[in-house]
Design a protein around this motif. Structure first.
Motif, PDB file in Angstrom:
ATOM      1  N   ASP A   5       0.815  -1.219   0.000  1.00  0.00           N
ATOM      2  CA  ASP A   5       0.000   0.000   0.000  1.00  0.00           C
ATOM      3  C   ASP A   5       0.851   1.274   0.000  1.00  0.00           C
ATOM      4  OD1 ASP A   5      -2.113  -1.692  -0.065  1.00  0.00           O
ATOM      5  OD2 ASP A   5      -2.736  -1.392   2.020  1.00  0.00           O
ATOM      6  N   GLU A   6       2.132   1.113   0.356  1.00  0.00           N
ATOM      7  CA  GLU A   6       3.029   2.283   0.343  1.00  0.00           C
ATOM      8  C   GLU A   6       3.571   2.577  -1.057  1.00  0.00           C
ATOM      9  OE1 GLU A   6       6.288   1.492   2.955  1.00  0.00           O
ATOM     10  OE2 GLU A   6       5.043   1.684   4.742  1.00  0.00           O
ATOM     11  N   ILE A   7       3.413   1.631  -1.989  1.00  0.00           N
ATOM     12  CA  ILE A   7       3.995   1.828  -3.326  1.00  0.00           C
ATOM     13  C   ILE A   7       3.207   2.919  -4.050  1.00  0.00           C
ATOM     14  CG2 ILE A   7       4.484   0.704  -5.570  1.00  0.00           C
ATOM     15  CD1 ILE A   7       4.574  -1.974  -4.070  1.00  0.00           C
ATOM     16  N   PRO A   8       3.924   3.920  -4.610  1.00  0.00           N
ATOM     17  CA  PRO A   8       3.190   4.963  -5.337  1.00  0.00           C
ATOM     18  C   PRO A   8       2.377   4.312  -6.463  1.00  0.00           C
ATOM     19  CG  PRO A   8       5.530   5.519  -5.114  1.00  0.00           C
ATOM     20  CD  PRO A   8       5.377   4.123  -4.613  1.00  0.00           C
ATOM     21  N   GLY A   9       1.151   4.714  -6.608  1.00  0.00           N
ATOM     22  CA  GLY A   9       0.314   4.145  -7.673  1.00  0.00           C
ATOM     23  C   GLY A   9      -0.588   3.033  -7.186  1.00  0.00           C
ATOM     24  N   VAL A  10      -0.333   2.517  -5.965  1.00  0.00           N
ATOM     25  CA  VAL A  10      -1.200   1.447  -5.436  1.00  0.00           C
ATOM     26  C   VAL A  10      -2.294   2.089  -4.570  1.00  0.00           C
ATOM     27  CG1 VAL A  10      -1.314  -0.520  -3.840  1.00  0.00           C
ATOM     28  CG2 VAL A  10       0.558  -0.355  -5.513  1.00  0.00           C
ATOM     29  N   ALA A  11      -3.545   1.764  -4.899  1.00  0.00           N
ATOM     30  CA  ALA A  11      -4.645   2.293  -4.092  1.00  0.00           C
ATOM     31  C   ALA A  11      -4.904   1.368  -2.906  1.00  0.00           C
ATOM     32  CB  ALA A  11      -5.902   2.416  -4.944  1.00  0.00           C
ATOM     33  N   GLU A  12      -4.967   0.074  -3.171  1.00  0.00           N
ATOM     34  CA  GLU A  12      -5.135  -0.895  -2.077  1.00  0.00           C
ATOM     35  C   GLU A  12      -4.731  -2.278  -2.555  1.00  0.00           C
ATOM     36  OE1 GLU A  12      -9.116  -1.526  -0.788  1.00  0.00           O
ATOM     37  OE2 GLU A  12      -9.965  -1.247  -2.780  1.00  0.00           O
ATOM     38  N   SER A  13      -4.573  -3.178  -1.576  1.00  0.00           N
ATOM     39  CA  SER A  13      -4.093  -4.513  -1.938  1.00  0.00           C
ATOM     40  C   SER A  13      -4.707  -5.571  -1.035  1.00  0.00           C
ATOM     41  CB  SER A  13      -2.578  -4.564  -1.806  1.00  0.00           C
ATOM     42  OG  SER A  13      -2.227  -4.331  -0.455  1.00  0.00           O
ATOM     43  N   ALA A  14      -4.712  -6.799  -1.546  1.00  0.00           N
ATOM     44  CA  ALA A  14      -5.137  -7.943  -0.719  1.00  0.00           C
ATOM     45  C   ALA A  14      -4.182  -9.089  -1.014  1.00  0.00           C
ATOM     46  CB  ALA A  14      -6.574  -8.337  -1.069  1.00  0.00           C
ATOM     47  N   VAL A  15      -3.598  -9.627   0.035  1.00  0.00           N
ATOM     48  CA  VAL A  15      -2.658 -10.744  -0.141  1.00  0.00           C
ATOM     49  C   VAL A  15      -3.357 -12.028   0.291  1.00  0.00           C
ATOM     50  CG1 VAL A  15      -0.509 -11.732   0.763  1.00  0.00           C
ATOM     51  CG2 VAL A  15      -0.579  -9.344   0.019  1.00  0.00           C
ATOM     52  N   ILE A  16      -3.234 -13.040  -0.539  1.00  0.00           N
ATOM     53  CA  ILE A  16      -3.942 -14.302  -0.277  1.00  0.00           C
ATOM     54  C   ILE A  16      -2.997 -15.489  -0.517  1.00  0.00           C
ATOM     55  CG2 ILE A  16      -6.309 -13.559  -0.775  1.00  0.00           C
ATOM     56  CD1 ILE A  16      -5.884 -14.547  -3.666  1.00  0.00           C
ATOM     57  N   GLY A  17      -3.420 -16.651  -0.038  1.00  0.00           N
ATOM     58  CA  GLY A  17      -2.695 -17.886  -0.329  1.00  0.00           C
ATOM     59  C   GLY A  17      -3.481 -18.680  -1.354  1.00  0.00           C
ATOM     60  N   LEU A  18      -2.767 -19.204  -2.360  1.00  0.00           N
ATOM     61  CA  LEU A  18      -3.433 -19.999  -3.395  1.00  0.00           C
ATOM     62  C   LEU A  18      -2.821 -21.399  -3.419  1.00  0.00           C
ATOM     63  CD1 LEU A  18      -3.528 -17.361  -6.298  1.00  0.00           C
ATOM     64  CD2 LEU A  18      -5.417 -18.068  -4.785  1.00  0.00           C
ATOM     65  N   PRO A  19      -3.633 -22.416  -3.737  1.00  0.00           N
ATOM     66  CA  PRO A  19      -3.090 -23.778  -3.768  1.00  0.00           C
ATOM     67  C   PRO A  19      -1.888 -23.867  -4.696  1.00  0.00           C
ATOM     68  CG  PRO A  19      -5.467 -23.790  -4.114  1.00  0.00           C
ATOM     69  CD  PRO A  19      -5.043 -22.352  -4.133  1.00  0.00           C
ATOM     70  N   HIS A  20      -0.836 -24.529  -4.206  1.00  0.00           N
ATOM     71  CA  HIS A  20       0.398 -24.634  -4.985  1.00  0.00           C
ATOM     72  C   HIS A  20       0.900 -26.076  -4.867  1.00  0.00           C
ATOM     73  CE1 HIS A  20       4.649 -24.035  -6.068  1.00  0.00           C
ATOM     74  NE2 HIS A  20       4.266 -22.906  -6.656  1.00  0.00           N
ATOM     75  N   PRO A  21       1.270 -26.697  -5.989  1.00  0.00           N
ATOM     76  CA  PRO A  21       1.617 -28.122  -5.931  1.00  0.00           C
ATOM     77  C   PRO A  21       2.863 -28.413  -5.097  1.00  0.00           C
ATOM     78  CG  PRO A  21       2.037 -27.200  -8.130  1.00  0.00           C
ATOM     79  CD  PRO A  21       1.308 -26.147  -7.347  1.00  0.00           C
ATOM     80  N   ASP A  22       3.777 -27.479  -4.993  1.00  0.00           N
ATOM     81  CA  ASP A  22       5.017 -27.715  -4.252  1.00  0.00           C
ATOM     82  C   ASP A  22       4.922 -27.144  -2.834  1.00  0.00           C
ATOM     83  OD1 ASP A  22       7.726 -28.393  -3.790  1.00  0.00           O
ATOM     84  OD2 ASP A  22       8.412 -26.420  -4.469  1.00  0.00           O
ATOM     85  N   PHE A  23       4.532 -25.883  -2.717  1.00  0.00           N
ATOM     86  CA  PHE A  23       4.537 -25.217  -1.414  1.00  0.00           C
ATOM     87  C   PHE A  23       3.235 -25.400  -0.624  1.00  0.00           C
ATOM     88  CE2 PHE A  23       7.825 -22.477  -3.593  1.00  0.00           C
ATOM     89  CZ  PHE A  23       8.891 -22.939  -2.818  1.00  0.00           C
ATOM     90  N   GLY A  24       2.267 -26.099  -1.163  1.00  0.00           N
ATOM     91  CA  GLY A  24       0.973 -26.241  -0.489  1.00  0.00           C
ATOM     92  C   GLY A  24       0.119 -25.010  -0.734  1.00  0.00           C
ATOM     93  N   GLU A  25       0.610 -23.881  -0.232  1.00  0.00           N
ATOM     94  CA  GLU A  25      -0.005 -22.584  -0.560  1.00  0.00           C
ATOM     95  C   GLU A  25       1.105 -21.667  -1.054  1.00  0.00           C
ATOM     96  OE1 GLU A  25      -3.456 -21.115   2.270  1.00  0.00           O
ATOM     97  OE2 GLU A  25      -1.790 -21.825   3.473  1.00  0.00           O
ATOM     98  N   ALA A  26       0.758 -20.782  -1.983  1.00  0.00           N
ATOM     99  CA  ALA A  26       1.732 -19.781  -2.436  1.00  0.00           C
ATOM    100  C   ALA A  26       1.114 -18.406  -2.242  1.00  0.00           C
ATOM    101  CB  ALA A  26       2.087 -20.007  -3.896  1.00  0.00           C
TER     102      ALA A  26
END
Ligand code: MCA
Ligand code: AMP
Length: 517
Positions: free
Chosen positions: A433-454
């Motif tokens: 959210d501190e990056i110039p040009g970013v209004a807002e963000s959402a970080v999520i975990g997605l299924p990943h075959p190696d890491f389980g979640e990425a």
């Protein structure tokens, strides 16, 4: 004085009492084949302890350690215990900004760091008034880049200190930082009682016996590799085949000489992907343990089909050590985390705070000698995370079946577990959210075959901003440990919200579910 008062509750006293009578036996064997006997481990620990004392460190002072895995790193941990200092291990991937916070919060008296971080570690130590700073020196390294002699070189000149500093059961042995849902890390205070009780329970529950050899390929700056794996092996006077990091091929080469292996699910996925991995590789192994993240039922069954072994899954937390485990001799049920360990109470409560019936889903809570007394200098968190009757709220959602097996079905905390490492979305969102040009963000975990979640980031840019996903990555690289960095960035017009205006992360997880498949 009664016998209880005479006892020294220092965990090192317990561990040392279990070292083999014949100290010439191997305690550690590196991937190179170099071995370290129990005599070497004990003597190095005693010399390190002597050196710690000359620095003016007294019981309760913190010693912060950010180093790669090595036998010397283990001796350093044991010396912190022996000297009564509080051990503060830090993931070797943490960057300057992350370390700055930990040093400021824990105010350690001594810092031991990696030579590659010399520049910024020096600056941070100056900033926080930390006089005593060293590189550790593994094997050939004796000097750091600034030409100062290393911890190991200095410490080995000291006569061994034989005394184990007296500690009470509730004195602190370690502080482990775990991120919080607010983005601010919390220092989990871990006592000698927490560690000793959990180590003794696991050693007995998992049936450690003479002749056991542990293949140790986990990092030693978190609970799994440091406490669960090292403590059980040391309590057994066992040898650890000590790999500096997990490499599937190297593990396959070493497994025939081991009897026990402990890993995160990613390690089991990677072993299965190796054509050379077979029943033969595992002929000598009596126990495979998995934890730190959910082991998919498909991995459990594929492993069984490939090797004939039922991986024993257990569940725990930094704040609590191990809570539940599938049994050694009874049924190891894939998809469950087994039964509450002896002496540990686990319960499931609904949103109204009522006990759930068997099979009903709710919030998991835990009580026992394994549970931390609280967070470092955060009394308000202690109030939030504990119930009035002394249970710790895990933030995990699960159920307990009629036959007492516990299943984790989700988390009420906003947390991604990637390859066994925890990533708290809020910490990354604050930076994005501190990056110039970013209004807002959402970080999520997605299924990943190696890491389980990425980790993935969904970003809304400001109306007139010109931004591409590589700009986002460049802006945060170096500010966070690399394993926390999003493996994918999505730029979108807006984020889905519910009627209350809260971002619906579930919706995003559904939308991008196939990204890494
Ligand atoms: C490494 N990378 C990762 C991860 N590990 N990315 C996402 N998730 C990860 N877990 C990235 C690096 O940043 C790097 O990125 C690239 O992958 C290669 O790095 P390398 O070090 O070679 O990684 P690796 O050898 O493939 O490591 C994977 C691993 C490791 C062996 C699974 O992550 C690991 O040892 N995990 C175990 C974690 C653990 O011990 N957890 C226990 C916590 P780039 O190329 O961009 O630089 S204790 C706990 O949870 C509780 C108490 C419990 O119950 O145990
Ligand atoms: P940490 O904060 O690193 O100690 O991570 C603890 C969290 O890891 C727990 O609260 C769980 O969410 C998760 N965890 C650990 N072991 C398991 C497991 N066997 N199955 C599912 N989740 C697990």
């Amino acid at each position: 004085m009664d016998s209880y008062k005479k006892m020294n509750a220092n965990l090192y006293a317990l561990l040392q009492s279990r070292f083999p009578g014949d100290r010439s036996l191997a305690a550690l064997e590196k991937a190179s084949g170099k071995t370290y006997s129990y005599a070497t481990l004990e003597e190095s620990t005693a010399r390190y302890t002597g050196f710690i004392r000359t620095l003016g460190v007294v019981a309760g002072d913190r010693i912060a350690v950010q180093v790669e895995k090595s036998p010397e790193a283990l001796f350093l941990y044991l010396a912190c215990l022996q000297s009564g200092a509080v051990y503060l291990p830090l993931n070797s991937a943490y960057q300057e900004g992350e370390i700055d916070y930990f040093l400021g919060d824990a105010t350690p008296k001594v810092v031991i760091y990696q030579p590659k971080n010399e520049m910024w570690m020096g600056t941070l130590c100056d900033k926080h008034g930390i006089k005593h700073r060293f590189t550790l020196a593994e094997d050939n390294e004796t000097e750091n880049e600034a030409g100062r002699s290393s911890w190991h070189e200095n410490a080995m000149k000291h006569p061994p200190m034989l005394e184990i500093v007296r500690r009470g059961p509730d004195d602190l042995a370690s502080i482990l930082y775990t991120s919080g849902t607010t983005g601010r890390s919390k220092g989990a205070m871990i006592t000698h009682r927490n560690l000793s009780s959990n180590a003794l329970t696991l050693h007995s529950y998992w049936g450690f016996k003479p002749g056991d050899v542990l293949l140790h390929a986990l990092p030693i700056f978190h609970v799994h590799g440091l406490f669960v794996a090292c403590h059980t092996a040391l309590l057994n006077g066992s040898k650890m085949i000590f790999h500096s990091k997990f490499d599937a091929k190297a593990a396959i080469a070493a497994l025939p000489r081991a009897t026990v292996f402990m890993g995160v699910p990613t390690m089991y996925v990677r072993l299965l992907a190796e054509p050379a991995f077979s029943t033969q590789t595992c002929a000598n192994i009596r126990l495979f343990v998995s934890g730190s993240a959910p082991l998919l039922a498909e991995t459990f069954h594929a492993f069984l089909a490939c090797t004939g072994h039922r991986i024993l899954e257990r569940y725990g937390m930094t704040e609590t050590g191990m809570i539940t485990s599938n049994p050694l001799d009874g049924e190891r049920r894939g998809g469950t985390v087994g039964l509450a360990l002896p002496g540990i109470a686990v319960r499931v409560l609904d949103d109204a705070g009522k006990n759930c019936a068997p099979g009903e889903i709710g919030g998991l809570q835990v009580k026992g000698d394994n549970v931390l007394p609280g967070y470092w200098q955060m009394p308000e968190k202690n109030k939030e995370e504990f119930t009035a009757d002394g249970y710790f709220k895990t933030g995990d959602v699960g159920k307990i079946d009629a036959d007492d097996y516990v299943t984790i079905v989700g988390r009420s905390k906003d947390l991604v577990i990637s390859g066994g490492y925890n990533v708290y979305p809020k910490e990354i969102e604050l930076l994005l959210d501190e990056i110039p040009g970013v209004a807002e963000s959402a970080v999520i975990g997605l299924p990943h075959p190696d890491f389980g979640e990425a980790v993935a980031a969904v970003i809304v840019k400001k109306p007139s901003a010109i931004l591409v996903d590589s700009d986002v990555m460049t802006a945060i690289k170096g500010k966070l440990a690399a394993f926390k960095l999003p493996k994918r960035v999505f730029l979108v017009e807006d984020l889905p919200r519910n009627a209350m205006g809260k971002v619906q992360k579930n919706e995003l997880r559904k939308r991008y579910a196939d990204t890494f498949k």
